[in-house]
Scaffold this active site. Structure first.
Site, PDB file in Angstrom:
ATOM      1  N   ASN A  40       2.357   5.531  -5.788  1.00 17.04           N
ATOM      2  CA  ASN A  40       2.865   4.383  -5.427  1.00 17.04           C
ATOM      3  C   ASN A  40       2.420   3.846  -4.110  1.00 17.04           C
ATOM      4  OD1 ASN A  40       4.639   3.493  -7.528  1.00 17.04           O
ATOM      5  ND2 ASN A  40       6.765   4.045  -6.159  1.00 17.04           N
TER       6      ASN A  40
ATOM      7  N   ASP B  80       6.374  -2.740  12.357  1.00 19.69           N
ATOM      8  CA  ASP B  80       7.264  -1.664  11.900  1.00 19.69           C
ATOM      9  C   ASP B  80       6.812  -0.344  11.290  1.00 19.69           C
ATOM     10  OD1 ASP B  80       8.851  -2.848  13.731  1.00 19.69           O
ATOM     11  OD2 ASP B  80      10.598  -3.266  12.400  1.00 19.69           O
TER      12      ASP B  80
ATOM     13  N   TYR C 106       7.662  -0.319  -1.915  1.00 18.48           N
ATOM     14  CA  TYR C 106       7.823  -0.717  -0.361  1.00 18.48           C
ATOM     15  C   TYR C 106       6.959  -1.921   0.062  1.00 18.48           C
ATOM     16  CZ  TYR C 106       8.532   1.032   4.284  1.00 18.48           C
ATOM     17  OH  TYR C 106       9.056   1.214   5.864  1.00 18.48           O
TER      18      TYR C 106
ATOM     19  N   ALA D  78       7.122  -6.234   9.107  1.00 15.65           N
ATOM     20  CA  ALA D  78       7.667  -6.926  10.252  1.00 15.65           C
ATOM     21  C   ALA D  78       6.435  -6.811  11.589  1.00 15.65           C
ATOM     22  CB  ALA D  78       8.863  -6.149  11.069  1.00 15.65           C
TER      23      ALA D  78
ATOM     24  N   ASP E 101      11.947   7.017 -11.484  1.00 12.57           N
ATOM     25  CA  ASP E 101      10.640   6.841 -11.010  1.00 12.57           C
ATOM     26  C   ASP E 101      10.144   7.859 -10.242  1.00 12.57           C
ATOM     27  OD1 ASP E 101      10.424   4.683 -12.685  1.00 12.57           O
ATOM     28  OD2 ASP E 101      10.444   3.251 -11.079  1.00 12.57           O
TER      29      ASP E 101
ATOM     30  N   THR F 199       5.427  -3.037  -6.417  1.00 15.25           N
ATOM     31  CA  THR F 199       6.800  -3.548  -6.825  1.00 15.25           C
ATOM     32  C   THR F 199       7.779  -2.722  -5.751  1.00 15.25           C
ATOM     33  OG1 THR F 199       7.110  -1.936  -8.536  1.00 15.25           O
ATOM     34  CG2 THR F 199       6.247  -4.125  -9.096  1.00 15.25           C
TER      35      THR F 199
END
Length: 309
Positions: free
Chosen positions: A138, A168, A181, A203, A69, A179
């Site tokens: 992406n 974070d 990160y 986070a 990818d 789909t």
């Protein structure tokens, strides 16, 4: 270069010799030309013409991405100004964009030159990152450097400020990138048929703590606050700015920026659903078989047939 030209986009480190050989022999039999970026000249046969990287897409009728990818995303980015059909040849592990296995390449190339395929259109994020223009198919991510504190940034949509993040990492993704990160950070899975932009904090410590889903017509502005730690800015996983301590990221959704070749859209969609299931959901044995290459699946089927009487 005259006639039909295939531009080859190679995985940066993996051995692509076998796949390039299949393509080169097919091209020789059918009188088609091949091109590759000048920096990859040493990785291909002499019959493949080397051209400047910036000109590969414009000189080609179609691109062939050889890798996973990540290689496919690079091919799409290279053609964003003049979108060309991109055929993905699978050398990766769990690929969501690539479709063709190396043994199936000759048949796929036959169909490509005969225009016997469909095109799957992909949007990208057109971004101004601290003054630099970049595109991402992406995601674009602002990531804290380990041990340096938190990413602290304000969010504005169409010029109106909505709040701030302290986290974070902060990920802005397309439906295709949902789909990747963003998903790992707890964001939603967004259908590739949907036009949307997802902003997901990883986070979160304070401020906005959930994913925000925005329409494609809205422009996103993320501005680092003075108390933010130095951040790394990534585009589709590639570092484009390191240790930034100030600046603004402007993100705009751009439709129809990439054209992905689909030879069997229905089966590709079924395989993708199964690959997603591997991330979270249990699978039935018969579903797992659909992930096997055609030859191996047929061989398994023959072994299970009852003996002739």
């Amino acid at each position: 270069m005259a006639g039909y030209v295939f531009g080859l986009v190679l995985h940066p480190t993996r051995d692509v010799t076998e796949v390039v050989g299949i393509i080169e022999r097919w091209a020789a039999r059918h009188g088609k030309a091949l091109a590759v970026r000048a920096e990859d000249r040493h990785r291909v046969p002499a019959s493949v013409e080397a051209v400047p990287a910036a000109e590969l897409a414009t000189r080609s009728d179609a691109l062939i991405s050889i890798g996973g990818d990540g290689t496919m995303l690079g091919a799409l980015r290279s053609a964003v100004r003049t979108p060309k059909p991109v055929l993905g040849v699978h050398l990766g592990r769990v690929g969501f964009l690539v479709e063709v296995e190396p043994p199936d390449l000759p048949r796929a190339l036959d169909r490509l030159v005969a225009h016997d395929f469909t095109v799957e259109s992909h949007a990208c994020l057109a971004c101004d990152v601290c003054g630099d223009d970049v595109v991402a198919f992406n995601d674009v991510a602002l990531v804290r450097q380990p041990g340096s504190g938190f990413v602290t940034a304000t969010l504005a949509v169409d010029g109106q400020r909505y709040g701030y993040y302290r986290c974070d990492a902060l990920i802005v993704s397309t439906p295709t990138g949902s789909t990747a990160y963003s998903y790992a950070a707890g964001g939603p899975l967004v259908s590739p048929a949907t036009q949307a932009v997802v902003v997901t904090p990883s986070a979160p410590m304070a401020g906005i703590s959930r994913s925000v889903v925005l329409s494609p017509g809205e422009t996103i502005h993320l501005e680092l606050r003075p108390d933010s730690a130095p951040v790394t800015v990534e585009m589709d996983g590639l570092v484009i700015r390191d240790a930034a301590t100030e600046g603004t990221v402007h993100v705009r959704y751009q439709r129809d920026a990439g054209l992905v070749v689909r030879l069997d859209p229905r089966r590709y969609q079924e395989r993708n659903q199964l690959k997603l299931s591997l991330l979270d959901l249990p699978l039935l044995p018969e579903q797992l078989r659909e992930l096997l290459p055609d030859g191996l699946r047929e061989q398994l089927h023959r072994k299970e047939l009852p003996p002739p009487r």
